[in-house]
Design a protein around this motif. Structure first.
Motif, short mmCIF file in Angstrom:
data_model
loop_
_atom_site.label_atom_id
_atom_site.label_comp_id
_atom_site.label_asym_id
_atom_site.label_seq_id
_atom_site.Cartn_x
_atom_site.Cartn_y
_atom_site.Cartn_z
N GLY A 181 -101.69 142.60 -32.34
CA GLY A 181 -100.97 143.66 -31.63
C GLY A 181 -101.60 144.01 -30.34
N GLN A 182 -102.64 143.59 -30.08
CA GLN A 182 -103.26 144.30 -28.55
C GLN A 182 -102.59 143.66 -27.52
N ILE A 202 -87.44 129.40 -38.77
CA ILE A 202 -87.87 130.14 -40.07
C ILE A 202 -89.37 130.31 -39.64
N PHE A 203 -90.28 129.28 -39.28
CA PHE A 203 -91.45 129.21 -39.00
C PHE A 203 -91.82 130.31 -37.74
N GLU A 204 -91.05 130.35 -36.73
CA GLU A 204 -91.31 131.36 -35.77
C GLU A 204 -90.94 132.61 -36.15
N ARG A 205 -90.10 132.95 -36.94
CA ARG A 205 -89.75 134.19 -37.60
C ARG A 205 -90.87 134.68 -38.47
N VAL A 206 -91.30 133.88 -39.30
CA VAL A 206 -92.40 134.05 -40.09
C VAL A 206 -93.58 134.43 -39.47
N LEU A 207 -93.83 133.64 -38.31
CA LEU A 207 -95.24 133.99 -37.61
C LEU A 207 -95.14 135.33 -36.96
N VAL A 208 -93.88 135.50 -36.18
CA VAL A 208 -93.76 136.77 -35.45
C VAL A 208 -93.87 138.03 -36.67
N ARG A 210 -95.78 141.67 -35.98
CA ARG A 210 -94.99 142.76 -36.34
C ARG A 210 -95.95 143.28 -37.46
N PHE A 211 -96.56 142.42 -38.39
CA PHE A 211 -97.15 143.12 -39.43
C PHE A 211 -98.62 143.72 -38.76
N LEU A 252 -99.73 147.48 -39.29
CA LEU A 252 -100.79 147.79 -40.04
C LEU A 252 -101.67 148.56 -38.96
N GLU A 253 -101.64 148.18 -37.75
CA GLU A 253 -102.55 149.17 -37.03
C GLU A 253 -101.87 150.75 -36.70
N ASN A 254 -100.38 150.80 -36.88
CA ASN A 254 -99.94 152.27 -36.94
C ASN A 254 -100.51 152.93 -38.08
#
Lengths: 480, 979
Positions: free
Chosen positions: A292-293, B549-555, B560-561, B565-567
């Motif tokens: 995310g960076q 599907i691949f790209e959405r999963v990737l994103v 996104r994840f 996670l960082e938040n």
């Protein structure tokens, strides 16, 4: 007191003495001549570091101990010392252009690096808990100042303050652990602790071990004591960040290895648990959080966290092979990170410093050479064969598998795949995005660092012998 | 002998050629093509010269030490199978180079293309020639990398970039899985050497890590060969220049996956897992690929899905887990490479000459390019499995193999029907390729006028089609020995019976072929209306887009994840970081507890003393109060902290350590006072707790949480300290001190003897540090700028001044002076008393609690008291305090005492002692250590007072500053008009 106290042999500590005396002399020169001699001091500091590195290599062979056994020079220490010294020298070389650009050329910078490096040398030679603490603090105190080096920048000051507060807390944890270990074993010397833990390993000792490792983890920015890393990487001036990412990591890893292997060889199962957890957490967090960076330095911070996790995989194996893997890993990592930071340091547009990954857009067209070398380093960081970064990971995973830590190795591979994502994202930005305004020309010393680092990573597989063999010797000496 | 060096030469040549190619000028198309073609031809010649040895089942090996201590050698190994593959790679490579010379436009940078192509050729040769698995993985990843670079060759095209990226992610991730799998295999076998791995099939299959190893290896192989569900990268990769598609994505690289499957089959195959995993992946891919291929509107898209389908066929054959299946798989690899490469070339020619490859726009090309059309038709017929072409032969073998019984499950029984169905689709798309492109009305509105390509551009396709025909007509004579050698290399000496005849009589497989043919034609005509409607992709299923599907999963999975996670986990706030650090430390401390809760060495609590307990209760409440007040009331917090400190002092006395208690007491006093003075200059507390609006509840909750954490940490530390304390102390150096303090150091106060004698050197260092600290504090405070709000004089004084102003008989500051009159007098009187006490402590220090350090701090207290009573200005007017001089004297004296020992030829800092009778005081111990103690005293006084002065001067400076600023502005004001 009448008993004559024999003066300790100083030959093993000659490199440290040279560094200490040299550093103080340079400080005096700077103090009396002011900032305008900064370039001279920079040059002298680099020369001094290289000279000391050569001296380390020419110390009498074998394992030397002095200062009542608290200071040891073996192949392990020699290896790490040379790596730390050289990366410090490179870090100084990388700073001149940057500081000239921000109109702030302080002579203290090389001196602080020398003092910090002195701490590192003592750290990797430390053979008891107190000597270790001494080295640790000497290294860290200079680092605190360096983090806050760009005084006029609020971010830099914030970084220094945070690092100091958290660092002091973690030093406290280490000391607390050390005192518990002392309380339960009755000695601070590593050999003594190893001997004492042969018979018993009470709960107090485990407490001490846990706290000592908590302190260790902080210094090598391993999860869960990593919080300072992104802030400090981002806040500190870029050459300082480059320095942070290289030499202290070398020394920190050396400290963890000697501490784990020499002092606690009889409670391997205890610290192995800790290291397995820390390694997994670092790899996972470093890999995921980096995605995310947007700020390149922050990205490199998370990358550093993940890489420390990978390196710890080797140590978690607890074998000679694992230690060798860590040594190879950390050496290769230093070349990768210094090279990458050479590029980051050179990121300037219209006289302003830029740090976002997006600022590299289309670099392949505006400055193809820089883009290519940086891309190679990114591939290497991602661990894509045949680049050196791949071999670094290979050796630690191999050691882990041989030690039966399959879960750890599998998680390591998975997280390195995740990690590849953000390194490749950088490559993608450079090669496939529409070019932004070109960056300013790279200073020649940064160019050299970037090129040499990338070339080393590309060509490593052709002639890996010297590094592998010296690392093997070093690892062997740690287990003797 | 020469064969061995041929191997390494053949492997290195493409890489060297690639480097040379990269150095040629951008427009050197011909030179590049010559270079690349020559390289391919030389290797072909080398391979040809090795043919006699290979055909007898010989194996050529070449080994050099690479990373010896890992047991890794650079090991090359060529058997029949590898020979066949190498010949395919270099042969088709040569043709592709020739083709590319005419295909690429002059504006494309030629060096990049040809150097990547050559390097790819080398990497591919590396895969098939590798004699150990690690090396194989290495070259495997290299091919992924060059595939990425070649797909992205036209990087100005967004589609090419996306395709390259997806291909790289999928194949290199697969490569990493393969690597892990290889490591597992190597772990089981104990070697990565291919021969040894192949020889230990039993051990591998019996090992408990077999399944994970197999799954990982399969992940590698199936991603590379674009098998379901990883197939979607291959259609995306069609954005590459057509020679690249012909070479990498139909003939060679995508075959690496099936190559590996066949290669490792003897070691890993022969189990239910293999049958089901490989077989079902192959079957699904075969059917789905064929089905999707029918509905493609892009010529290359059709070929891409057809390639996926054929790779599925080969995978299925491997997965059927029989020796005969492997034979058919190997045979089909060769056949597919020849006809599919020629089809791609034909598609490229059409694209090149017509300017489009959209089937909807192409029509009736038969008229304008008859030769190309014939070539494409023959090749497409081979793809459909028309007799007398090579595709027919391997397809017959395939059908025959599917009829066999494998594990007799429902799937196994349904297999012949399923593959016949899929073959119908195969026929349908082949027919579509022929009929829609070459027949029908001549298309108008093409971007270019179609015509035959140059002869040399057509030649590669011609050669390949001729090969299709020859193999199809006289298989046993042409391909027979090569296939035999390849099969023998894979299966060893026990070869299954197979026959390479065109006609086997009326067999079930022939029936299947006929059904497939007829059915295919029927399917084609049935689907024609739908195809003509111009919709891209099959009905319904086209909405399920693997790539999307691949790209959405990737994103989602990736950033996104990660952001999420960082938040959750990340924070930039120091407060939270500290909190986390403390919690983690606490948890780390608690961690060992459940592991071993051993209450063995806790010792016995030696009696419970209510007074001591009460004392500690007071101390604990003070500490808690300090923690609670820290945010609201700093002064109160400091006072409470002092209370806790006092309890510590008393505890020391209680535990019979009066010297420690005394030191603690004076240090406590001085630090409290200095802190109080310092607090004056801190910025005012921000009343609002958080800049953002937060409810009182949240704040209270957070604060209570902090409080609980702090309390837990405190209790934990106290417990650990207690546990450590009640244990028998380790046998350490302290016994030495106890025994020798009097005899060797001449003092009964052991602590003092340690400080000034035994560890005198340390003390010298410590006092030096203390001096440095004091100087640093002074230097820092000299530049200190207090926060603006703390510059005005305190509120109380302001109120007093207002009162004074109101009364004409009073002067400003009178109230303060009056209020302080009595304390000031008392404090002034205290000065000599404290001084004498300090002296007392100093002199008796060697035997009784006291010493230079304590005395020094006590003396400093005397000075502090004066500053407090009378204010800085008065004190400094009446008393010349020269702290720096005190410090200097102390340091010099300490050094001097040390050096003095040299005069008596003793080591530095050796002490001497005796007793001296004095009239009034009596016998006093006069050790040289006393001198040292005096120097400690002097330094401590100097250092403490220096810090005090630094703080005290703040009040003068900061009061002055606003006035000075006013004065300056007043001076500057009249200047203005002049400017």
């Amino acid at each position: 007191m009448t008993a004559a106290f024999p003066f300790p042999a100083i030959v093993p500590a000659v490199p440290e003495l040279m560094l200490a005396i040299g550093g103080v002399i340079l400080l005096m020169v700077g103090a009396f001549r002011g900032d305008r001699v900064a370039p001279v001091i920079n040059g002298l500091a680099i020369a001094l570091l290289i000279l000391v590195a050569i001296t380390v290599l020419y110390l009498p062979p074998g394992t030397l101990t002095t200062f009542g056994g608290s200071f040891v020079v073996d192949d392990f220490a020699r290896f790490l010392k040379v790596v730390a010294l050289l990366s410090s020298a490179v870090a100084i070389a990388m700073s001149t252009d940057y500081f000239a650009a921000v109109n702030h050329e302080p002579f203290e910078y090389p001196v602080l690096i020398i003092l910090s490096t002195l701490g590192m040398l003592m750290l990797v030679s430390a053979n008891d808990l107190i000597a270790l603490y001494l080295g640790l603090e000497l290294m860290s105190l200079a680092l605190y100042v360096l983090a806050a080096f760009h005084r006029v920048s609020a971010r830099s000051s914030e970084a220094g303050l945070k690092y100091f507060v958290l660092g002091a807390l973690s030093s406290g944890m280490y000391l607390y652990g050390a005192s518990l270990v002392y309380g339960f074993t009755g000695t601070v010397s590593f050999d003594g602790i190893a001997h004492a833990t042969l018979q018993t390993s009470g709960i107090g000792l485990i407490f001490g071990l846990v706290f000592i490792f908590a302190g260790f983890c902080f210094k090598i920015s391993a999860v869960p004591f990593h919080m300072w890393t992104p802030d400090v990487y981002e806040g500190a001036p870029t050459p300082v960040t480059a320095f942070f990412s290289a030499a202290p990591k070398v020394a920190g890893m050396g400290m963890v290895m000697r501490g784990a292997i020499d002092a606690f060889p009889n409670v391997v199962d205890q610290w192995q648990q800790i290291l397995v957890f820390v390694a997994i957490a670092s790899m996972a967090l470093g890999s995921f959080a980096a995605i995310g960076q947007r700020n390149f330095k922050r990205l490199m911070a998370y990358s550093a966290i993940a890489h420390m996790g990978f390196a710890l995989v080797g140590l978690a194996a607890g074998t000679e092979e694992g230690v060798r893997g860590v040594l190879v890993y950390i050496t290769i990592y230093v070349t990768m990170t210094l090279g990458a930071f050479a590029a980051i340091t050179a990121m300037r547009r219209d006289g302003r410093i830029v740090e976002d990954v997006a600022d590299l857009a289309g670099l392949a067209r505006t400055s193809p050479a820089m883009a290519f070398w940086l891309a190679m380093l990114m591939f290497s960081l991602a661990g894509i064969p045949p680049l050196a970064g791949f071999f670094a990971k290979f050796y630690v995973f191999l050691a882990a598998i041989k030690a039966g830590l399959y879960t750890l190795a599998v998680i390591g591979v998975l997280t390195s795949v995740v990690g590849a994502y953000y390194y490749l994202a950088v490559v993608k930005v450079m090669y496939f995005d529409e070019p932004a305004k070109p960056l300013e020309k790279m200073a020649y010393e940064l160019k050299i660092v970037l090129t040499v680092a990338a070339a080393l990573n590309i060509l490593f597989f052709l002639y890996p012998g010297p590094l592998l063999e010296s690392a093997a010797l070093a690892a062997k000496s740690l287990f003797e | 002998m020469p064969y061995e060096s041929f191997l390494i030469a053949g492997l290195l040549l493409p890489f060297v050629g690639g480097c040379v190619a990269a150095l040629l000028p951008t427009n050197a198309r011909n030179a590049e093509a010559w270079l690349a073609g020559t390289v391919a031809l030389i290797i072909l010649a080398l391979l040809a010269s090795a043919y006699p040895r290979i055909v007898d089942g010989g194996v050529i090996r070449f080994t050099v030490e690479w990373i010896p201590d890992l047991g890794l050698d650079l090991s090359l190994r060529m058997d029949g199978f590898a020979w066949m593959f190498s010949t395919l790679i270099t042969g088709i490579g040569f043709l592709v180079v020739l083709y590319a010379r005419y295909y690429m436009s002059p504006s494309d940078p030629a060096p990049r293309f040809f150097s990547f192509l050559l390097a790819f050729m080398g990497a591919m040769l590396g895969i098939v020639l590798s004699g150990n698995l690690i090396q194989l993985v290495f070259f495997w990843e290299l091919t992924s990398l060059f595939s990425f670079l070649l797909i992205g060759y036209w990087h100005q095209n967004a589609q090419a970039r996306d395709g390259a990226r997806i291909a790289l992610i999928i194949t290199s991730a697969g490569g990493l899985c393969l690597f892990a799998g290889v490591l597992i295999v190597g772990h089981i076998v104990g070697s990565y050497d291919l021969d040894r791995v192949l020889a230990s099939g039993e051990a591998i299959r019996a090992h408990r890590l077999y399944v994970p190893g197999l799954v990982l290896v399969l992940l590698g192989a199936l991603t590379k060969s674009a098998q379901f569900p990883f197939h979607f990268w291959l259609p995306q990769a069609m954005a590459a220049p057509t020679p690249v598609s012909a070479y990498l994505h139909s003939a060679t690289m995508v075959k690496a996956g099936v190559f590996l499957l066949i290669r490792l089959w003897p070691a890993m195959g022969g189990t239910q897992e293999w049958l089901w995993l490989v077989g079902s992946a192959g079957l699904i891919t075969f059917i789905l690929g064929a089905f999707f291929a029918v509905f493609q509107q892009d010529l290359k898209g059709l070929l891409a899905y057809s390639t996926i389908s054929h790779l599925g066929l080969i995978t299925l054959l491997t997965g059927l887990d029989t020796p005969l299946g492997q034979v058919a798989a190997i045979f089909h690899i060769m056949n597919h490479a020849t006809f599919k490469a020629s089809l791609f070339m034909a598609a490229g020619i059409i694209d090149h000459e017509c300017g489009t490859r959209d089937i909807r726009r192409l029509s009736g090309l038969w008229r304008s390019m008859p030769i190309t059309a014939s070539l494409a038709m023959v090749a497409a017929a081979a793809m459909a499995g028309v007799p007398l072409l090579n595709g027919f032969l391997s397809k017959e073998m395939f059908f025959a193999e599917t009829i066999e019984v494998h594990d007799n499950s429902i799937v196994d029984q349904a297999l012949p029907y399923a593959v016949t169905l899929a073959s119908m689709f195969t026929v349908a798309y082949s027919l579509r390729f022929i009929r829609d492109v070459f027949f029908g009305p001549a298309s108008t509105e093409l971007p270019r006028t179609p015509h035959e390509p140059p002869f040399l551009m057509r030649l590669p396709a011609e050669l390949l089609v001729v090969a299709c025909l020859i193999i199809g007509i006289v298989p046993a004579m042409t391909i027979g020995p090569i296939l035999h050698a390849a099969v023998r290399a894979v299966l060893g000496s026990t070869l299954p019976k197979y026959s390479l005849a065109v006609w086997h009589g009326f067999t079930p497989e022939l029936l299947m072929s006929i059904v497939a043919m007829a059915g295919g034609v029927a399917v084609y005509f049935a689907l024609r209306p739908y195809l003509l409607s111009g919709i891209e992709g099959p009905p319904v299923l086209r909405h399920i887009n693997g790539r999307r599907i691949f790209e959405r999963v990737l994103v989602t999975v990736s950033w996104r994840f990660a952001r999420w996670l960082e938040n959750i986990l990340g924070t930039k706030r120091l407060q939270t970081q500290l909190q986390l650090l403390a919690v983690f430390a606490l948890m780390a401390g608690l961690l060992p507890l459940p592991v071993r809760w051993a209450v063995t060495d806790y010792g016995s609590a030696s009696g419970f003393d209510p007074v001591f307990a009460l004392l500690w209760a007071v101390g604990v409440s003070c500490a808690l109060g300090a923690a609670y007040q820290a945010k609201f009331h700093r002064v109160a917090a400091l006072m409470l902290l002092g209370g806790a400190g006092l309890v510590t002092c008393i505890s020391f006395i209680w535990l019979s350590a009066p010297d420690l208690a005394l030191t603690q007491l004076v240090v406590e006093t001085v630090t409290t006072v200095l802190l109080l003075l310092g607090l004056r200059w801190l910025p005012r507390r921000i009343e609002k707790i958080s800049p953002t609006e937060r409810s009182a509840g949240t704040i209270r909750w957070r604060r209570s949480l902090d409080f609980v954490i702090a309390a837990c940490a405190g209790v934990g530390l106290a417990t650990l300290a207690y546990v450590t304390m009640v244990r028998p102390a380790p046998d350490s150096i302290s016994r030495f001190f106890v025994e020798n303090a009097y005899t060797q150091g001449g003092g009964a106060n052991i602590v003092n003897v340690i400080l000034v004698d035994f560890r005198g050197f340390d003390t010298l260092g410590e006092i030096t540090v203390l001096g440095v600290v004091a100087l640093t504090v002074y230097a820092l405070l000299r530049r200190f700028r207090p926060a603006p709000e703390s510059i005005p004089i305190p509120e109380q004084q302001q109120a007093q001044n207002v009162y004074d102003d109101r009364h004409p008989d009073r002067q400003k500051g009178d109230t303060l002076k009056d209020a302080m009159a009595t304390p000031a007098l008392m404090m002034a009187l205290l000065f000599p008393v404290i001084g004498v006490t300090a002296l007392f402590f100093l002199l008796r220090g060697h035997d009784l609690p006291g010493g230079g350090f304590v005395a020094g701090i006590t003396m400093a207290v005397a000075f502090i008291v004066q500053y407090m009573a009378r204010g800085t200005i008065w004190v400094e007017a009446h008393l010349r305090v020269l702290p720096v001089r005190w410090m200097g004297v102390g340091l010099l004296m300490a050094g001097g005492t040390g050096i003095a020992a040299w005069l008596f030829s003793r080591p530095f800092l050796t002490s001497y002692f005796s007793y001296v009778e004095t009239p009034v005081i009596g016998s006093i111990p006069l050790a040289s250590a006393l001198l040292f103690d005096i120097s400690v005293f002097s330094l401590v006084v100097g250092a403490t007072v220096l810090m005090l002065i630094a703080l005290a001067h703040q009040s003068m400076r900061s009061h002055r500053t606003p006035q000075a600023r006013e004065a300056r502005t007043r001076e500057a004001a009249p200047m203005k008009p002049a400017k």
